[in-house]
Design a protein around this motif. Structure first.
Motif, PDB file in Angstrom:
ATOM      1  N   ASP A 108       0.824  -1.211   0.000  1.00 20.21           N
ATOM      2  CA  ASP A 108       0.000   0.000   0.000  1.00 20.21           C
ATOM      3  C   ASP A 108       0.862   1.267   0.000  1.00 20.21           C
ATOM      4  OD1 ASP A 108      -2.253  -1.565   0.017  1.00 20.21           O
ATOM      5  OD2 ASP A 108      -2.728  -1.232   2.132  1.00 20.21           O
ATOM      6  N   SER A 109       1.963   1.231   0.723  1.00 18.69           N
ATOM      7  CA  SER A 109       2.834   2.404   0.836  1.00 18.69           C
ATOM      8  C   SER A 109       3.563   2.730  -0.473  1.00 18.69           C
ATOM      9  CB  SER A 109       3.853   2.191   1.956  1.00 18.69           C
ATOM     10  OG  SER A 109       4.647   1.037   1.689  1.00 18.69           O
ATOM     11  N   GLU A 110       3.567   1.803  -1.433  1.00 19.57           N
ATOM     12  CA  GLU A 110       4.266   2.009  -2.702  1.00 19.57           C
ATOM     13  C   GLU A 110       3.341   2.376  -3.864  1.00 19.57           C
ATOM     14  OE1 GLU A 110       6.121  -1.760  -3.285  1.00 19.57           O
ATOM     15  OE2 GLU A 110       7.620  -1.425  -1.732  1.00 19.57           O
ATOM     16  N   VAL A 111       2.029   2.328  -3.646  1.00 19.61           N
ATOM     17  CA  VAL A 111       1.071   2.487  -4.740  1.00 19.61           C
ATOM     18  C   VAL A 111       1.233   3.813  -5.464  1.00 19.61           C
ATOM     19  CG1 VAL A 111      -1.379   2.723  -5.301  1.00 19.61           C
ATOM     20  CG2 VAL A 111      -0.608   0.872  -3.814  1.00 19.61           C
ATOM     21  N   LEU A 112       1.226   4.929  -4.742  1.00 17.38           N
ATOM     22  CA  LEU A 112       1.291   6.245  -5.389  1.00 17.38           C
ATOM     23  C   LEU A 112       2.589   6.441  -6.156  1.00 17.38           C
ATOM     24  CD1 LEU A 112      -0.358   8.504  -2.665  1.00 17.38           C
ATOM     25  CD2 LEU A 112      -1.396   7.478  -4.700  1.00 17.38           C
ATOM     26  N   GLN A 113       3.700   5.972  -5.607  1.00 17.75           N
ATOM     27  CA  GLN A 113       4.972   6.095  -6.316  1.00 17.75           C
ATOM     28  C   GLN A 113       4.955   5.272  -7.602  1.00 17.75           C
ATOM     29  OE1 GLN A 113       7.578   8.099  -5.908  1.00 17.75           O
ATOM     30  NE2 GLN A 113       6.361   9.072  -4.304  1.00 17.75           N
ATOM     31  N   ARG A 114       4.350   4.084  -7.553  1.00 23.30           N
ATOM     32  CA  ARG A 114       4.275   3.239  -8.753  1.00 23.30           C
ATOM     33  C   ARG A 114       3.362   3.847  -9.812  1.00 23.30           C
ATOM     34  NH1 ARG A 114       5.250  -2.428  -8.357  1.00 23.30           N
ATOM     35  NH2 ARG A 114       4.587  -2.476 -10.528  1.00 23.30           N
ATOM     36  N   ILE A 115       2.293   4.557  -9.373  1.00 20.51           N
ATOM     37  CA  ILE A 115       1.421   5.220 -10.345  1.00 20.51           C
ATOM     38  C   ILE A 115       2.194   6.326 -11.036  1.00 20.51           C
ATOM     39  CG2 ILE A 115      -0.606   6.725 -10.614  1.00 20.51           C
ATOM     40  CD1 ILE A 115      -1.957   5.073  -8.419  1.00 20.51           C
ATOM     41  N   GLY A 116       2.989   7.068 -10.281  1.00 26.67           N
ATOM     42  CA  GLY A 116       3.732   8.194 -10.871  1.00 26.67           C
ATOM     43  C   GLY A 116       2.772   9.318 -11.186  1.00 26.67           C
ATOM     44  N   THR A 117       2.340   9.441 -12.432  1.00 26.97           N
ATOM     45  CA  THR A 117       1.333  10.413 -12.834  1.00 26.97           C
ATOM     46  C   THR A 117       0.193   9.657 -13.503  1.00 26.97           C
ATOM     47  OG1 THR A 117       2.954  12.182 -13.108  1.00 26.97           O
ATOM     48  CG2 THR A 117       0.856  12.440 -14.254  1.00 26.97           C
ATOM     49  N   GLY A 118      -1.005   9.822 -12.979  1.00 25.65           N
ATOM     50  CA  GLY A 118      -2.171   9.111 -13.495  1.00 25.65           C
ATOM     51  C   GLY A 118      -3.304   9.165 -12.508  1.00 25.65           C
ATOM     52  N   LEU A 119      -4.162   8.158 -12.543  1.00 28.26           N
ATOM     53  CA  LEU A 119      -5.331   8.103 -11.670  1.00 28.26           C
ATOM     54  C   LEU A 119      -5.176   7.025 -10.616  1.00 28.26           C
ATOM     55  CD1 LEU A 119      -8.394   8.329 -14.080  1.00 28.26           C
ATOM     56  CD2 LEU A 119      -7.397  10.142 -12.701  1.00 28.26           C
ATOM     57  N   TYR A 120      -5.622   7.349  -9.420  1.00 27.99           N
ATOM     58  CA  TYR A 120      -5.805   6.362  -8.361  1.00 27.99           C
ATOM     59  C   TYR A 120      -7.304   6.179  -8.235  1.00 27.99           C
ATOM     60  CZ  TYR A 120      -6.249   4.185  -3.825  1.00 27.99           C
ATOM     61  OH  TYR A 120      -6.578   3.327  -2.813  1.00 27.99           O
ATOM     62  N   ILE A 121      -7.781   4.979  -8.488  1.00 26.83           N
ATOM     63  CA  ILE A 121      -9.213   4.691  -8.391  1.00 26.83           C
ATOM     64  C   ILE A 121      -9.390   3.643  -7.310  1.00 26.83           C
ATOM     65  CG2 ILE A 121     -11.251   3.799  -9.569  1.00 26.83           C
ATOM     66  CD1 ILE A 121     -10.018   4.828 -12.181  1.00 26.83           C
ATOM     67  N   GLY A 122     -10.028   4.045  -6.237  1.00 25.41           N
ATOM     68  CA  GLY A 122     -10.208   3.144  -5.105  1.00 25.41           C
ATOM     69  C   GLY A 122     -11.516   2.396  -5.123  1.00 25.41           C
ATOM     70  N   ARG A 123     -12.488   2.860  -5.916  1.00 21.94           N
ATOM     71  CA  ARG A 123     -13.786   2.185  -5.949  1.00 21.94           C
ATOM     72  C   ARG A 123     -14.434   2.339  -7.310  1.00 21.94           C
ATOM     73  NH1 ARG A 123     -18.125   0.869  -2.095  1.00 21.94           N
ATOM     74  NH2 ARG A 123     -16.499   1.165  -0.564  1.00 21.94           N
ATOM     75  N   LEU A 124     -14.968   1.231  -7.784  1.00 22.48           N
ATOM     76  CA  LEU A 124     -15.765   1.251  -9.006  1.00 22.48           C
ATOM     77  C   LEU A 124     -17.216   0.977  -8.626  1.00 22.48           C
ATOM     78  CD1 LEU A 124     -13.527  -0.741 -11.478  1.00 22.48           C
ATOM     79  CD2 LEU A 124     -13.915   1.716 -11.404  1.00 22.48           C
ATOM     80  N   TRP A 125     -18.116   1.608  -9.334  1.00 19.39           N
ATOM     81  CA  TRP A 125     -19.538   1.522  -9.043  1.00 19.39           C
ATOM     82  C   TRP A 125     -20.277   1.162 -10.324  1.00 19.39           C
ATOM     83  CZ3 TRP A 125     -20.981   1.483  -4.215  1.00 19.39           C
ATOM     84  CH2 TRP A 125     -22.305   1.718  -3.879  1.00 19.39           C
ATOM     85  N   TYR A 126     -21.423   0.592 -10.222  1.00 13.71           N
ATOM     86  CA  TYR A 126     -22.230   0.218 -11.388  1.00 13.71           C
ATOM     87  C   TYR A 126     -21.418  -0.608 -12.383  1.00 13.71           C
ATOM     88  CZ  TYR A 126     -25.111   3.929  -9.466  1.00 13.71           C
ATOM     89  OH  TYR A 126     -25.825   4.714  -8.619  1.00 13.71           O
ATOM     90  N   THR A 127     -20.726  -1.601 -11.867  1.00 14.19           N
ATOM     91  CA  THR A 127     -19.931  -2.475 -12.718  1.00 14.19           C
ATOM     92  C   THR A 127     -20.855  -3.485 -13.405  1.00 14.19           C
ATOM     93  OG1 THR A 127     -18.081  -2.269 -11.185  1.00 14.19           O
ATOM     94  CG2 THR A 127     -17.970  -4.060 -12.769  1.00 14.19           C
ATOM     95  N   ASN A 128     -20.800  -3.515 -14.724  1.00 20.86           N
ATOM     96  CA  ASN A 128     -21.629  -4.419 -15.517  1.00 20.86           C
ATOM     97  C   ASN A 128     -20.831  -4.960 -16.689  1.00 20.86           C
ATOM     98  OD1 ASN A 128     -24.399  -4.171 -14.330  1.00 20.86           O
ATOM     99  ND2 ASN A 128     -23.994  -2.015 -14.753  1.00 20.86           N
ATOM    100  N   ILE A 129     -21.315  -6.035 -17.252  1.00 27.68           N
ATOM    101  CA  ILE A 129     -20.701  -6.599 -18.452  1.00 27.68           C
ATOM    102  C   ILE A 129     -21.300  -5.877 -19.650  1.00 27.68           C
ATOM    103  CG2 ILE A 129     -20.426  -8.662 -19.852  1.00 27.68           C
ATOM    104  CD1 ILE A 129     -20.623 -10.262 -17.201  1.00 27.68           C
ATOM    105  N   SER A 130     -20.450  -5.218 -20.435  1.00 27.02           N
ATOM    106  CA  SER A 130     -20.933  -4.471 -21.601  1.00 27.02           C
ATOM    107  C   SER A 130     -20.917  -5.316 -22.871  1.00 27.02           C
ATOM    108  CB  SER A 130     -20.126  -3.182 -21.805  1.00 27.02           C
ATOM    109  OG  SER A 130     -18.760  -3.465 -21.986  1.00 27.02           O
ATOM    110  N   ASP A 131     -20.047  -6.328 -22.931  1.00 25.77           N
ATOM    111  CA  ASP A 131     -19.984  -7.220 -24.086  1.00 25.77           C
ATOM    112  C   ASP A 131     -19.524  -8.596 -23.604  1.00 25.77           C
ATOM    113  OD1 ASP A 131     -19.691  -8.535 -26.490  1.00 25.77           O
ATOM    114  OD2 ASP A 131     -18.054  -7.276 -27.219  1.00 25.77           O
TER     115      ASP A 131
END
Length: 132
Positions: A29-52
């Motif tokens: 957990d302590s390494e996550v932000l450094q590994r992302i570098g520049t980008g998005l941190y998404i901690g939760r997804l909602w309304y997850t469905n199969i689109s295809d």
């Protein structure tokens, strides 16, 4: 005027699959932000469905803990965005790391019954394209 940008980002997802148990990997957990570098941190997804179903494509919206990260530092929260990608891609060629911590995720069924189960899943770091 609506502006759309296609970005290549790294994300952390804790609940993308309805599996019951999955062992953790080596990303602390302590390494996550450094590994992302520049980008998005998404901690939760909602309304997850199969689109295809044929290509195992999932669609989901971000919810709550979604942040823009620059050089390993949280810069600020983001408005919800939609992702749509194949599970084969997310957990295959685009998989960068599996989190060491396994999250207990309770079922949230509420249509005609209550869910009593849960899943134990680690977060994953993966790359994908999102249109903002």
């Amino acid at each position: 005027m609506l502006r759309r940008n296609l970005l290549r980002i790294s994300i952390v997802i804790a609940d993308i699959l309805q599996l019951s148990i999955c062992r953790g990997g080596d990303l602390l957990d302590s390494e996550v932000l450094q590994r992302i570098g520049t980008g998005l941190y998404i901690g939760r997804l909602w309304y997850t469905n199969i689109s295809d179903p044929g290509s195992c494509r999932l669609t989901a919206m971000t919810r709550y803990d979604c942040f823009w990260v620059e050089e390993g530092v949280l810069v600020g929260p983001l408005s919800p965005v939609r992702m749509d990608s194949s599970i084969y891609q997310l957990l295959g060629e685009d998989l960068e790391a599996i989190g060491a911590h396994v999250h207990q995720i309770p079922e949230t069924l509420s249509y005609g019954q209550r869910g009593w189960g849960s899943s134990s899943l680690p977060g994953v770091m993966t790359s994908l394209k999102i249109t903002l």
